[in-house]
Design a protein around this motif. Structure first.
Motif, short mmCIF file in Angstrom:
data_model
loop_
_atom_site.label_atom_id
_atom_site.label_comp_id
_atom_site.label_asym_id
_atom_site.label_seq_id
_atom_site.Cartn_x
_atom_site.Cartn_y
_atom_site.Cartn_z
N GLN A 136 -4.09 -13.82 -6.53
CA GLN A 136 -5.01 -13.91 -7.59
C GLN A 136 -4.38 -13.09 -8.83
O GLN A 136 -3.44 -12.46 -8.73
N ALA B 7 -6.54 -7.77 -4.45
CA ALA B 7 -5.95 -8.05 -2.99
C ALA B 7 -7.43 -8.30 -2.12
O ALA B 7 -8.15 -9.04 -2.75
N GLN B 8 -7.56 -7.57 -1.18
CA GLN B 8 -8.65 -7.58 -0.24
C GLN B 8 -9.71 -6.70 -0.72
O GLN B 8 -10.88 -6.48 -0.03
N GLY B 9 -9.76 -6.14 -1.74
CA GLY B 9 -10.78 -4.91 -2.42
C GLY B 9 -10.08 -3.74 -2.19
O GLY B 9 -9.62 -3.27 -0.95
N ALA C 152 -3.07 -1.53 -3.57
CA ALA C 152 -3.06 -3.11 -3.20
C ALA C 152 -1.56 -3.79 -3.17
O ALA C 152 -1.39 -4.77 -3.69
N ARG D 42 0.37 -11.95 -1.41
CA ARG D 42 0.06 -11.93 -0.18
C ARG D 42 0.81 -10.62 0.35
O ARG D 42 1.83 -10.33 0.33
#
Length: 406
Positions: free
Chosen positions: A276, A355-357, A389, A405
């Motif tokens: 992202q 990232a994943q939050g 992150a 990632r």
């Protein structure tokens, strides 16, 4: 009372005739950099506003062509003065001090009573005595970092002398304390300009130019530093050899920084596997990132030199219902210039979509306005948020903050 934040952002203001909330001319009809870029890319702005946008998004060739056309076609006008201001900001953050000085003098010829511009001339003139900052060699490299009191440090060599300095995207100029400047054998020059930091407090500016600086595989010449007392934060508590800050003029020359786990920083390469990305712009020499929170696009300062993240009143204005959960506090912002106490609200948490939050627990919202920029920015994103992150990349070529990632 909370006293846990150190801000190393050193600020100089833009010089334009009439400003909206951000350093955008009022004639552009928006106070948002990212909205301005979209409109400019669709041909919906004046030539001045397109040039201002291109300068902010690191499109220097296009910006130069457009802004020079404004100056040529509209001499001695508010638009031409604004065009000079945009060029001053662009040249200054590139370390092109002589070009910046030329634009300052042209601006003063149009507005001799522009006090901020006259003050800024002092520091640019001091730096223009030496050659412009130059990249002698630029190749990707890896350095091993360390974190001290929440600040990210990387190894550097200045004039053949090794050191370990803070990497600070929020600092418009790199910085040394007096003892470090002496250790490096640098000549310090006085100026008449006053700088301010995230605390909103002023301090006198002195400057020194390092003939030679190396970070990873990047070799720079003629790098400018602001010089302050050893008693100033953060230098007072740092060990010898750590009393320096690499600001945006150096970090922009590095082109990109990828901060990874296990204390690795990759310099000069893009993200390894971008998942992202969030767009960046320059408000003068300060990077601003746009983040979508609950469907609302908000602009935040990207400040790796801040050990803590805090939010500003525009965040509160965007989420009035959430503010009802806040607990009233007094928050102390400590900067190079000193400390200032600010009224604040403490929220249980705010989640950022990195990232994943990433959860910012005990999120502080400064309800006062310690700096002019805190009137429009939603907050100051510090290293404590970004480090949650990893890996992340700040890419000044693509003008993106991206997350890889894991």
């Amino acid at each position: 009372m909370l006293t846990r934040s150190l801000s190393l952002a050193i600020l100089f203001s833009a010089f334009v005739s009439t400003l909206s909330a951000q350093n955008i001319p009022d004639s552009c009809g928006t106070d948002d950099w990212f909205q301005l870029r979209t409109r400019a890319d669709h041909g919906e702005t004046s030539l001045l506003c397109k040039g201002v946008a291109d300068a902010a998004f690191e499109r220097p060739s296009a910006a130069l062509h457009e802004l020079q056309a404004v100056i040529r076609n509209e001499p001695h006008s508010a638009n031409s003065f604004d065009a000079h201001g945009a060029l001053i900001g662009m040249y200054s953050r590139e370390g092109r001090y002589r070009k910046a000085l030329e634009q300052v003098d042209l601006g003063l010829a149009e507005k001799p009573d522009a006090g901020d511009l006259k003050a800024f001339r002092s520091i640019v003139a001091a730096l223009a005595v030496d050659s412009d900052q130059k990249i002698v060699r630029g190749r990707p490299g890896v350095v091993h970092s360390e974190v001290i009191d929440g600040n990210l440090f990387a190894p550097v060599t200045v004039n053949g002398v090794s050191g370990t300095y803070i990497l600070d995207t929020g600092a418009n100029f790199s910085m040394l304390c007096e003892s470090e400047a002496k250790r490096l054998g640098l000549k310090v020059r006085e100026t008449t300009i006053t700088l301010s930091d995230g605390s909103g407090l002023p301090s006198a500016a002195r400057v020194a130019v390092a003939p030679d600086l190396r970070v990873g595989g990047i070799h720079l010449k003629h790098v400018a530093f602001s010089v302050v007392s050893d008693a100033n934060e953060p230098f007072v508590d740092l060990p010898a050899g750590h009393k320096g800050i690499l600001g945006i003029l150096v970090l922009l020359a590095l082109q990109s920084l990828r901060v990874e786990k296990e204390n690795r920083i990759v310099i000069g390469e893009g993200p390894a596997s971008k998942v992202q990305a969030f767009p960046l712009a320059f408000n003068d020499a300060t990077p601003v990132v746009q983040v979508l929170l609950d469907g609302k696009p908000l602009s935040f300062f990207l400040d790796t030199g801040a050990a803590h993240t805090w939010l500003y009143k525009p965040f509160a204005d965007a989420f009035p219902e959430r503010m009802k959960e806040g607990k009233t506090e007094t928050y102390t912002i400590r900067g190079v210039s000193g400390s200032s106490m600010q009224e604040s609200l403490e929220l249980p948490s705010v989640t950022f979509p990195f990232a994943q939050g990433v959860e910012l627990a005990s999120a502080t919202v400064i309800m006062t306005t310690p700096t002019d920029a805190s009137r429009w920015a939603a907050g100051n994103l510090g290293f404590n948020l970004l480090v949650k992150a990893l890996p992340f990349t700040i890419d000044f070529r693509a003008m993106e903050l991206s997350f890889d990632r894991p």
